[in-house]
Design a protein around this motif. Sequence first.
Motif, PDB file in Angstrom:
ATOM      1  N   VAL A 131     -17.009   2.254  -9.089  1.00  0.00           N
ATOM      2  CA  VAL A 131     -16.993   3.690  -9.317  1.00  0.00           C
ATOM      3  C   VAL A 131     -15.552   4.176  -9.527  1.00  0.00           C
ATOM      4  O   VAL A 131     -15.054   4.870 -10.593  1.00  0.00           O
ATOM      5  N   LEU A 132     -14.546   3.523  -8.506  1.00  0.00           N
ATOM      6  CA  LEU A 132     -13.350   4.229  -8.520  1.00  0.00           C
ATOM      7  C   LEU A 132     -12.663   3.674  -9.946  1.00  0.00           C
ATOM      8  O   LEU A 132     -11.837   4.364 -10.625  1.00  0.00           O
ATOM      9  N   ALA A 133     -12.878   2.386 -10.618  1.00  0.00           N
ATOM     10  CA  ALA A 133     -12.396   1.838 -11.536  1.00  0.00           C
ATOM     11  C   ALA A 133     -12.859   2.735 -12.907  1.00  0.00           C
ATOM     12  O   ALA A 133     -12.394   3.066 -13.973  1.00  0.00           O
ATOM     13  N   ILE A 134     -14.209   3.201 -12.704  1.00  0.00           N
ATOM     14  CA  ILE A 134     -14.696   3.992 -13.914  1.00  0.00           C
ATOM     15  C   ILE A 134     -13.893   5.475 -13.855  1.00  0.00           C
ATOM     16  O   ILE A 134     -13.424   5.820 -14.752  1.00  0.00           O
ATOM     17  N   LEU A 135     -13.564   6.077 -12.524  1.00  0.00           N
ATOM     18  CA  LEU A 135     -12.902   7.143 -12.768  1.00  0.00           C
ATOM     19  C   LEU A 135     -11.335   6.993 -13.094  1.00  0.00           C
ATOM     20  O   LEU A 135     -10.855   8.009 -13.756  1.00  0.00           O
ATOM     21  N   ARG A 136     -10.957   5.781 -12.674  1.00  0.00           N
ATOM     22  CA  ARG A 136      -9.404   5.867 -13.217  1.00  0.00           C
ATOM     23  C   ARG A 136      -9.369   5.569 -14.772  1.00  0.00           C
ATOM     24  O   ARG A 136      -8.402   6.034 -15.529  1.00  0.00           O
ATOM     25  N   ASP A 137     -10.427   4.829 -15.437  1.00  0.00           N
ATOM     26  CA  ASP A 137     -10.431   4.929 -16.633  1.00  0.00           C
ATOM     27  C   ASP A 137     -10.470   6.288 -17.286  1.00  0.00           C
ATOM     28  O   ASP A 137      -9.982   6.476 -18.400  1.00  0.00           O
ATOM     29  N   GLY A 154      -7.422  14.065 -11.139  1.00  0.00           N
ATOM     30  CA  GLY A 154      -6.623  13.309 -10.317  1.00  0.00           C
ATOM     31  C   GLY A 154      -7.345  13.353  -8.704  1.00  0.00           C
ATOM     32  O   GLY A 154      -7.384  12.493  -7.925  1.00  0.00           O
ATOM     33  N   LEU A 155      -7.994  14.645  -8.331  1.00  0.00           N
ATOM     34  CA  LEU A 155      -8.602  14.801  -7.206  1.00  0.00           C
ATOM     35  C   LEU A 155      -9.810  14.203  -7.141  1.00  0.00           C
ATOM     36  O   LEU A 155     -10.271  13.501  -6.019  1.00  0.00           O
ATOM     37  N   GLN A 156     -10.654  13.641  -8.200  1.00  0.00           N
ATOM     38  CA  GLN A 156     -11.775  12.848  -8.246  1.00  0.00           C
ATOM     39  C   GLN A 156     -11.520  11.604  -7.885  1.00  0.00           C
ATOM     40  O   GLN A 156     -12.181  10.832  -7.152  1.00  0.00           O
ATOM     41  N   VAL A 157     -10.381  10.926  -8.525  1.00  0.00           N
ATOM     42  CA  VAL A 157      -9.885   9.702  -8.244  1.00  0.00           C
ATOM     43  C   VAL A 157      -9.518   9.735  -6.786  1.00  0.00           C
ATOM     44  O   VAL A 157      -9.636   8.657  -6.138  1.00  0.00           O
ATOM     45  N   ALA A 158      -8.846  10.513  -6.096  1.00  0.00           N
ATOM     46  CA  ALA A 158      -8.064  10.507  -4.802  1.00  0.00           C
ATOM     47  C   ALA A 158      -9.539  10.789  -3.841  1.00  0.00           C
ATOM     48  O   ALA A 158      -9.552   9.857  -2.874  1.00  0.00           O
ATOM     49  N   GLN A 159     -10.593  11.392  -4.115  1.00  0.00           N
ATOM     50  CA  GLN A 159     -11.832  11.343  -3.273  1.00  0.00           C
ATOM     51  C   GLN A 159     -12.317   9.854  -3.376  1.00  0.00           C
ATOM     52  O   GLN A 159     -12.888   9.610  -2.476  1.00  0.00           O
ATOM     53  N   ALA A 180     -31.838   5.821  -6.014  1.00  0.00           N
ATOM     54  CA  ALA A 180     -31.014   7.268  -6.187  1.00  0.00           C
ATOM     55  C   ALA A 180     -29.490   6.915  -6.484  1.00  0.00           C
ATOM     56  O   ALA A 180     -29.034   7.580  -7.272  1.00  0.00           O
ATOM     57  N   ASN A 181     -28.978   5.848  -5.790  1.00  0.00           N
ATOM     58  CA  ASN A 181     -27.486   5.566  -6.340  1.00  0.00           C
ATOM     59  C   ASN A 181     -27.510   4.960  -7.481  1.00  0.00           C
ATOM     60  O   ASN A 181     -26.533   5.202  -8.604  1.00  0.00           O
ATOM     61  N   ALA A 182     -28.524   4.081  -8.221  1.00  0.00           N
ATOM     62  CA  ALA A 182     -28.358   3.393  -9.519  1.00  0.00           C
ATOM     63  C   ALA A 182     -28.667   4.774 -10.519  1.00  0.00           C
ATOM     64  O   ALA A 182     -27.735   4.701 -11.702  1.00  0.00           O
ATOM     65  N   ILE A 183     -29.492   5.670 -10.386  1.00  0.00           N
ATOM     66  CA  ILE A 183     -29.377   6.737 -11.167  1.00  0.00           C
ATOM     67  C   ILE A 183     -28.149   7.589 -11.212  1.00  0.00           C
ATOM     68  O   ILE A 183     -27.704   8.012 -12.322  1.00  0.00           O
ATOM     69  N   ALA A 184     -27.816   7.712  -9.942  1.00  0.00           N
ATOM     70  CA  ALA A 184     -26.437   8.431  -9.977  1.00  0.00           C
ATOM     71  C   ALA A 184     -25.248   8.135 -10.575  1.00  0.00           C
ATOM     72  O   ALA A 184     -24.438   8.461 -11.354  1.00  0.00           O
ATOM     73  N   GLU A 185     -25.065   6.370 -10.926  1.00  0.00           N
ATOM     74  CA  GLU A 185     -24.221   5.946 -11.235  1.00  0.00           C
ATOM     75  C   GLU A 185     -24.347   5.872 -12.924  1.00  0.00           C
ATOM     76  O   GLU A 185     -23.353   6.285 -13.648  1.00  0.00           O
ATOM     77  N   GLU A 186     -25.530   5.856 -13.338  1.00  0.00           N
ATOM     78  CA  GLU A 186     -25.895   6.050 -14.888  1.00  0.00           C
ATOM     79  C   GLU A 186     -25.673   7.550 -15.138  1.00  0.00           C
ATOM     80  O   GLU A 186     -24.914   7.534 -16.264  1.00  0.00           O
ATOM     81  N   GLN A 187     -25.987   8.422 -14.554  1.00  0.00           N
ATOM     82  CA  GLN A 187     -25.700   9.814 -14.745  1.00  0.00           C
ATOM     83  C   GLN A 187     -24.259  10.022 -14.802  1.00  0.00           C
ATOM     84  O   GLN A 187     -23.470  10.959 -15.728  1.00  0.00           O
ATOM     85  N   LEU A 190     -18.778  14.181  -9.470  1.00  0.00           N
ATOM     86  CA  LEU A 190     -18.698  13.038  -8.524  1.00  0.00           C
ATOM     87  C   LEU A 190     -19.144  13.387  -7.102  1.00  0.00           C
ATOM     88  O   LEU A 190     -19.445  12.561  -6.610  1.00  0.00           O
ATOM     89  N   LEU A 191     -19.006  14.699  -6.723  1.00  0.00           N
ATOM     90  CA  LEU A 191     -19.531  14.911  -5.327  1.00  0.00           C
ATOM     91  C   LEU A 191     -21.048  14.394  -5.104  1.00  0.00           C
ATOM     92  O   LEU A 191     -21.363  13.881  -4.147  1.00  0.00           O
ATOM     93  N   THR A 192     -21.799  14.577  -6.148  1.00  0.00           N
ATOM     94  CA  THR A 192     -23.344  14.064  -6.186  1.00  0.00           C
ATOM     95  C   THR A 192     -23.300  12.602  -5.929  1.00  0.00           C
ATOM     96  O   THR A 192     -24.049  12.162  -4.964  1.00  0.00           O
ATOM     97  N   LEU A 193     -22.538  12.065  -6.506  1.00  0.00           N
ATOM     98  CA  LEU A 193     -22.461  10.512  -6.627  1.00  0.00           C
ATOM     99  C   LEU A 193     -21.758   9.999  -5.112  1.00  0.00           C
ATOM    100  O   LEU A 193     -22.364   9.054  -4.581  1.00  0.00           O
ATOM    101  N   LEU A 194     -20.854  10.649  -4.516  1.00  0.00           N
ATOM    102  CA  LEU A 194     -20.411  10.478  -3.306  1.00  0.00           C
ATOM    103  C   LEU A 194     -21.346  10.497  -2.181  1.00  0.00           C
ATOM    104  O   LEU A 194     -21.428   9.584  -1.414  1.00  0.00           O
TER     105      LEU A 194
END
Length: 485
Positions: A215-221, A230-235, A423-430, A438-442
């Motif tokens: 997930v971090l790699a996705i956010l960095r992209d 940047g806050l989302q990446v830091a979280q 639930a995690n698989a659905i959250a990653e797709e969404q 991002l908070l929902t995924l975390l």
Amino acid sequence: MIHFRVSNRRAPRAAPGSVVPLLLLAPLAAGCNLLQPDPVTAGIALPGRLRAAEDTAEPARWPEPDWWRGFGAPELDELMAAAMAANFDLAAAAARVREADALVRVVGGALLPVVDLSAGVTRSQSTASSSGALSRRRVGSASSLELVASYEIDFWGRNRANVESAEQAAFARRFDLGTVRLTTQASVANTYFALLAAQEQVAIQQANLGAATRVLAILRDRLAVGTATGLQVAQQETLVAQQRAQLPAFLLQVEQNRNALGLLTGRVPESIEVRGGVFNRIRVPPVTPGLPSELLIRRPDVLAAEATLASQQANVVAARAALFPTIRLTGSGGFQSVALETLLRPESQIFSIAAGLTAPIFHGGTLRAQVAAERARQEELLALYRSAIVNALVDTENALAALRLTTEQERLQAQAVATAERANAIAEEQLRAGTIDLLTLLVTQQSLFTARNLLAQARLARLQAAVGLFRALGGGWGSVGGIPR
């Protein structure tokens, strides 16, 4: 109701024509009734069945002698064989059994005559002088060969009571060996399962770390193209760091449990290698306990307490017998001569026969105080025996309840993991589709990571509860001949 009584074997009767007249002992015969062991009962009414046992029409199925093989883990079988061969506590307990057996022979020697052979040569010199005459030196010698035998008539059964006490103490040491053996087996199984659980949690944590890193790699992209902040990446970086920081604790548990297996198997830790990887394939073997009365005769700790109490009963008998007279016969015979060459001639024969009776008159109350002390010790051991009975029942009830409830806990936790994974698989797709923040995924990820670790802990608790039940039921100890050899 459990009860027992120490057998009191009859002492041999004095032969007709004995040196000590039987009429002399007749007034004392009334004291024989005082030397019978007191009957002892546990005074505990056993229940008809174990409360936590499931209602079933199936016959009782007690653990097999090699009960740990039912888990289907070949590595555990190897570790158990090594522990039974080289465990230090087992070696010490086995030595105590041999010591107790030797003490039985030592105490039993009092029932047999004592025979000693003595031989000696004496050479003497003296000088005689008279007035007006020269001094004359006289040299003399004497040789002797003598056989001395003594025997104490065990009229009151004191020596036999001492032997009975030593025999029961030896039985108690054997039962103690059974307890140590069963405890060692349970410790090996629990430690092995804890090591597998720690390995499983390392794998889970690595999977958690991989998911968080993905997930971090996705956010960095996205940050690179301006669709993430940047806050989302830091979280997410914080979550990745948290998952990575938990790995050393699980790795430490792996090492500590591996080292503990070294101690249990009598090896240095460096020689212990556990491949593992079978944590989720281990099965719990079925077991069906029988009646509480059957349980007690399978528990070596209960049998040890019973044997120790029986030994003390015999000590009470021996202390009472010390209040009565003792009768000892002594005889000696041999040869004595002033010349060695005539030592074995008939005229050099010597012999003596003696009989003695010693009756305690005044000992400052020490003999009766000893009886009181032995009786108090018997009462103490009776209380410990009763405690062992109740403890065995409590231990088994707790073990049955623990296995039932941890099995249910593992089933429910497995459902929670399955739900969290969906639930995690659905959250990653969404998140990829940009329909959630991002908070929902975390939150979803944290729930999944926690659920996976809790499932590993629940499975370990179930396996160790099963081991606890096998130990509470006496393991396979009661089915290998009763008294361990």
